[in-house]
Design an enzyme around this catalytic site. Structure first.
Site, PDB file in Angstrom:
ATOM      1  N   ARG A   1       0.823  -1.210   0.000  1.00  0.00           N
ATOM      2  CA  ARG A   1       0.000   0.000   0.000  1.00  0.00           C
ATOM      3  C   ARG A   1       0.858   1.263   0.000  1.00  0.00           C
ATOM      4  O   ARG A   1       0.549   2.222  -0.706  1.00  0.00           O
ATOM      5  CB  ARG A   1      -0.959  -0.026   1.198  1.00  0.00           C
TER       6      ARG A   1
ATOM      7  N   TYR B   1      -6.035  -1.150  -6.866  1.00  0.00           N
ATOM      8  CA  TYR B   1      -5.563  -2.393  -6.240  1.00  0.00           C
ATOM      9  C   TYR B   1      -4.975  -2.156  -4.860  1.00  0.00           C
ATOM     10  O   TYR B   1      -4.802  -1.028  -4.418  1.00  0.00           O
ATOM     11  CB  TYR B   1      -4.626  -3.176  -7.148  1.00  0.00           C
ATOM     12  N   GLU B   2      -4.732  -3.281  -4.176  1.00  0.00           N
ATOM     13  CA  GLU B   2      -4.306  -3.277  -2.765  1.00  0.00           C
ATOM     14  C   GLU B   2      -5.323  -2.591  -1.856  1.00  0.00           C
ATOM     15  O   GLU B   2      -4.966  -1.963  -0.862  1.00  0.00           O
ATOM     16  CB  GLU B   2      -2.925  -2.623  -2.608  1.00  0.00           C
ATOM     17  N   GLY B   3      -6.588  -2.733  -2.194  1.00  0.00           N
ATOM     18  CA  GLY B   3      -7.655  -2.076  -1.448  1.00  0.00           C
ATOM     19  C   GLY B   3      -7.947  -0.734  -2.078  1.00  0.00           C
ATOM     20  O   GLY B   3      -7.099   0.159  -2.068  1.00  0.00           O
TER      21      GLY B   3
END
Length: 593
Positions: free
Chosen positions: A296, A440-442
């Site tokens: 993140r 992506y990655e949340g």
């Protein structure tokens, strides 16, 4: 061809003048091997690699893309050689422990090296990035034997790593994953299921790929409490470390994407593949979050790299492009028109990008310093405080840096006019490649919910209160000749403190409130963070003389006057509440009558 010149002068300024990095490193015996000269040498070498190796294959990699054929994935022309050079240069293990073949460099430094790779070739950067993340998870939770087996090979680039979380029906809600792990008599597990969106799930860059896979054992508790983590190698590893037979894991296809086309995003099928438990059963999510939180922050760096690349190209184009005349009179009488830099709106777009770039770079180094404290400090109180700070700022680093970067990249593309939409100038690829960083990655919406929910409301504002106290202490110590930034910083700290208390009160009365306010709150804390960074930048620049430092002060003025006012709008939207959003019926969104 697009240009890129690594912003080494600004990187040196951030490390040496703003954060006094050498003193910080030398005060810790675990980092005493790092000094300013070492850091500068590393950044200079990475600049050469980025400019000479990864930049030239960025556009060609996008045009050729990754290919899937007969169950195998191949990367674009030039990627294998670039990856070999990257691995041989020791770059994969730059921040890894020396015990496993790494160089033990601090995060404050590696974030800047990563920025240059993301600026010049984000698709390429994703391959070693996932390896580093996998290595971090294993170093934190794997057994000694597992570490000895996998980490040296990952950091040398002989093997690579992946993160296998998402399934077709389960994205953010990992508690409902269906991938099964059935225990064998020898202690291994048979892993069966399908994972999607797996970056680097298969490729031809390394001889083995080490998949870290989330799965559930048959008797696992429901939800996220029942998730375990497993090592599933593409090729099984013999007891002597050599590669054995092919494991029952393979790509089913690769995704056809908007951007980062040279990065192989795979559908991975596990058909009773042999896996090995990392840590304890039902405790896999904690291990995977080590990797996810690293990724993140890296997505924020991806945003910064793209924005720096876009700014440099837009600024050069605006300097060269002649169009129209200045409103205050002709500036280039010997030319048919003036440079478009004479136009206020073009300057607005370029200054917005540059102001956010410089604050983002400082903020990335600041978060890196907090991570270094958690890893290298021996002071329990300092470690606890830094852990709180990292928890609070990780969603800011991911979401705010990528949101501001995407806006900057769009503005940079706009500076080119119609040429920004044409492939050869590189801006349309930059826009396409960066868009995923917000997803992506949340997604950034999920990051906002994490900030407002887990990191603020759940702890009754403790984390943000500690952060604001630090900011106020710093601002109060500024000299009176920096009152423009001192007053602004203290005012923003008060505004964010007040809106935080308001949010906590409202959330206790209305369960819908926090979700509706989340994105605006994240941007409010992001603006607070950037103001704090400019306070630190201004203090460091004021102590120096020369045009370079005067420009830092001028950009701080620009940020305060032209970007910070967005805080007022963000707070107004938070106070508007959730009813104006939630009062629409669900039918409204599909009923076109």
């Amino acid at each position: 061809m697009p240009i890129y010149n690594a912003p080494l002068a600004d990187m040196r300024f951030i490390l040496n003048d703003v954060f006094n990095a050498e003193q910080f490193w030398q005060s810790n015996e675990k980092l005493a091997h790092v000094d300013a000269a070492t850091a500068e040498a590393i950044l200079e070498e990475m600049a050469k690699f980025a400019q000479n190796v990864t930049l030239p294959i960025n556009r060609t990699g996008d045009e050729e893309g990754a290919h899937y054929e007969n169950g195998k994935v191949s990367t674009p022309t030039g990627f294998k050689e670039a990856f070999r050079q990257y691995a041989e240069g020791g770059w994969i293990g730059l921040g890894a422990d020396e015990e496993w073949g790494g160089q033990g460099m601090p995060k404050m430094l590696t974030v800047l090296a990563d920025e240059m790779l993301f600026a010049t070739n984000p698709s390429f950067m994703l391959y070693p990035l996932l390896s580093v993340g996998a290595g971090m998870a294993l170093n934190s939770y794997a057994s000694q034997e597992q570490k000895e087996t996998y980490l040296p090979k990952i950091y040398s680039g002989e093997w690579s790593g992946t993160m296998c979380l998402t399934e077709p029906h389960a994205g953010t809600d990992l508690g409902i994953i269906k991938t099964k792990a059935e225990r064998n008599t020898d202690g291994s597990y048979n892993i069966t299921g399908t994972k999607i969106f797996i970056t680097g799930g298969d490729h031809d860059l390394a001889e083995n790929i080490i998949h870290l896979v989330l799965a559930k054992t048959p008797d696992a508790p429901a939800g996220s409490r029942g998730i375990s983590l497993f090592i599933v190698p593409k090729f099984l590893v013999n007891t002597d470390g050599s590669l054995g037979e092919r494991n029952a894991v393979a790509p089913g296809s690769i995704e056809h994407k908007m951007g980062i086309k040279a990065s192989a995003t795979c559908v991975m099928n596990f058909d009773g593949a042999k896996g090995f438990l990392v840590g304890q059963e039902n405790h896999g999510l904690a291990a995977m979050f080590v990797m996810m939180n690293y990724e993140r922050l890296s997505m924020g760096i991806q945003g910064l790299g793209a924005s720096e690349f876009a700014y440099q190209n837009a600024a050069q184009y605006a300097t060269d492009r002649i169009q129209g005349r200045s409103a205050s009179g002709v500036k280039s009488p010997n030319k048919a028109a003036d440079s478009i830099l004479v136009h206020g709106d073009v300057r607005r777009m370029l200054l917005n990008a540059r102001a956010n770039n410089e604050a983002s770079r400082a903020f990335a180094v600041y978060v890196g310093q907090q991570l270094d404290i958690t890893k290298f400090s021996t002071d329990p109180e300092a470690i606890a405080k830094a852990n709180n700070r990292v928890a609070l700022l990780t969603p800011i680093a991911k979401a705010y840096l990528t949101d501001t970067a995407f806006n900057a990249v769009i503005d940079a593309q706009m500076c080119f006019g119609g040429h920004g939409y044409i492939r050869e100038w590189g801006m349309e690829q930059c826009v396409r490649d960066l868009r995923i960083a917000q997803i992506y990655e949340g997604t950034n919406g999920v990051q906002s919910q994490d900030l407002i929910g887990r990191k603020t409301i759940k702890c009754n504002g403790e984390f943000i209160a500690e952060y604001i106290a630090e900011i106020r202490d710093f601002a109060n110590d500024l000299d009176t000749d920096l009152n423009f930034i001192k007053d602004a910083t203290l005012d923003v700290a008060t505004e964010v403190d007040m809106i935080t208390q308001y949010i906590i009160e409202q959330a206790n009365e209305n369960s819908e409130f926090s979700n509706a306010a989340a994105v605006d709150y994240l941007h409010a804390v992001g603006l607070l963070s950037f103001t704090y960074m400019y306070a630190r930048i201004a203090k460091a620049a004021k102590a120096k003389s020369g045009e370079f430092y005067q420009n830092k002060l001028a950009l701080a003025h620009y940020f305060i006057q032209r970007i910070l006012p967005d805080l007022t709008a963000r707070i107004a939207k938070i106070k508007a509440g959730s009813d104006v959003i939630m009062n629409f019926s669900e039918d409204y969104f599909t009923n076109q009558a």
